[in-house]
Design an enzyme around this catalytic site. Structure first.
Site, mmCIF file in Angstrom:
data_model
loop_
_atom_site.group_PDB
_atom_site.id
_atom_site.type_symbol
_atom_site.label_atom_id
_atom_site.label_comp_id
_atom_site.label_asym_id
_atom_site.label_seq_id
_atom_site.Cartn_x
_atom_site.Cartn_y
_atom_site.Cartn_z
ATOM 1 N N TYR A 184 12.246 31.702 3.528
ATOM 2 C CA TYR A 184 11.084 32.484 3.955
ATOM 3 C C TYR A 184 11.223 32.997 5.387
ATOM 4 O O TYR A 184 11.748 32.306 6.264
ATOM 5 C CB TYR A 184 9.816 31.625 3.850
ATOM 6 N N LYS A 204 0.845 -1.195 0.000
ATOM 7 C CA LYS A 204 0.000 0.000 0.000
ATOM 8 C C LYS A 204 0.880 1.246 0.000
ATOM 9 O O LYS A 204 2.082 1.174 0.238
ATOM 10 C CB LYS A 204 -0.951 -0.007 1.202
#
Length: 375
Positions: free
Chosen positions: A266, A38
């Site tokens: 940032y 998965k």
């Protein structure tokens, strides 16, 4: 025109084979292995995992969308859906001969109707909730559900399974709870088989539980993380030797020489305290790199750690290569994790999470099959 990816996941197929062999050695010849692929093979490409483990009785995926992707690669692969689909997906399950896990009569009736429309008899596995509290029929209701399914002419109960909640923990209270789950699952198996007859597969163990003395292997196990060479718990290193199969790499796209007091990324979250050499790397949180690594993680170049400076951006991350010994140039390979200098476990610790999350979040990258070399 072929455009190469700058950020690539390198997958060591020999390590994958080794890990499977070690798990098989641990569980023995009478216990089947259903590899869990998965989340795109825990971020490692379900295509390669499926190719290596296609001989197993089942490849286990999370949902029908993962099953559809896998079926395109391996048209004949037996696929087990670990989580009960929606009733709207019943026809797709029947059409593709997926083996669904079930826990509610409404879905099983829809699946039976779909099987009838497709003139098929479908195998199903009943998931029993013995203490996980997630999916699955409650243990007290499991026999009734099995009887109801047994009465449906187009379904066959092929498997019974449960999932341990704390099998990776050696704490006495958690070991006791694992034993409680084992005993309860055994009671459910006995009650169901007395009611509807023998059931072929019983399975409870994911990776960690395989080595838990209070869990039980039954006749099938569902390893996931260990196949890729990572340990669900550090204590398992005493029981099995795994080889990490994944290495995430990128390249340096720009190098800048900056002065002391230079703001980085940032919000100017890092200000240089000396003249520095900064390298920009095209990997960020859109690739699955955690923003939590901002100003505290490191990448690997020339076998040395280059600290992350400033915030991890969506597409890029900046590292400080001032102290890196040896030549460093634009285009040089840099490893996000190499399993030696920066391990998945160390990265998980920096992010206050688990190794499962680190590797399963990797996406938007190229995939190379081979043998990762140390950086």
């Amino acid at each position: 025109m072929n455009v190469t990816y700058q950020t690539k996941l390198i997958i060591d197929s020999e390590a994958l084979k080794h890990n499977f062999a070690e798990i098989k050695k641990a569980v023995g010849d009478f216990v089947e292995i259903a590899p869990v692929v998965k989340a795109n093979g825990y971020g490692s490409s379900a295509e390669m995992i499926a190719d290596l483990y296609g001989h197993c009785p089942y490849l286990a995926v999370g949902d029908i969308h993962e099953a559809d992707s896998l079926r395109k690669i391996l048209p004949q692969a037996p696929i087990l859906l670990l989580y009960q689909p929606f009733s709207a997906h019943a026809d797709a399950v029947a059409e593709n001969d997926y083996v669904a896990s079930v826990s509610h009569i409404d879905f099983t009736e829809s699946l039976n109707d779909a099987a009838k429309r497709h003139n098929k008899k479908l195998k199903i596995h009943i998931e029993i909730d013995t203490g996980m509290g997630r999916q699955g029929v409650l243990a007290k209701d499991s026999v009734r559900l099995a009887k109801d399914i047994h009465a449906l002419s187009h379904l066959e109960i092929e498997g019974l399974w449960t999932h341990y909640a704390c099998a990776d923990s050696p704490a006495p209270e958690d070991l006791a709870f694992t034993r409680q789950q084992t005993d309860l699952f055994k009671e459910c198996i006995s009650g169901i088989e007395n009611a509807v007859g023998a059931v072929k597969y019983k399975h409870a163990c994911a990776s960690a539980a395989i080595f838990n003395p209070h869990a039980e292997l039954f006749n099938m196990v569902r390893p996931g993380l260990m196949l890729y060479g990572y340990y669900p718990s550090a204590t398992l290193k005493d029981h099995i030797t795994l080889k990490p199969a994944l290495k995430l790499v990128s390249v340096i796209t720009q190098i800048k020489d900056v002065d002391e007091g230079f703001p980085v990324s940032y919000n100017r979250s890092f200000i240089t305290t000396r003249k520095s050499k900064l390298a920009t790397v095209p990997v960020g949180y859109q690739h699955g790199l955690s923003r939590t690594l901002s100003n505290k993680g490191s990448f690997v170049i020339n076998g040395q750690l280059a600290p992350i400076r400033g915030f991890v951006c969506m597409d890029y991350t900046i590292v400080d290569i001032t102290d890196i010994q040896g030549p460093v140039s634009v285009g040089d390979e840099i490893a996000i994790f190499d399993n030696v200098n920066m391990t998945v476990e160390k990265m998980a610790s920096l992010c206050d999470t688990i190794n499962y999350e680190i590797i399963s979040k990797i996406h938007n990258k190229g995939v190379i099959y081979g043998n990762p070399q140390r950086t």
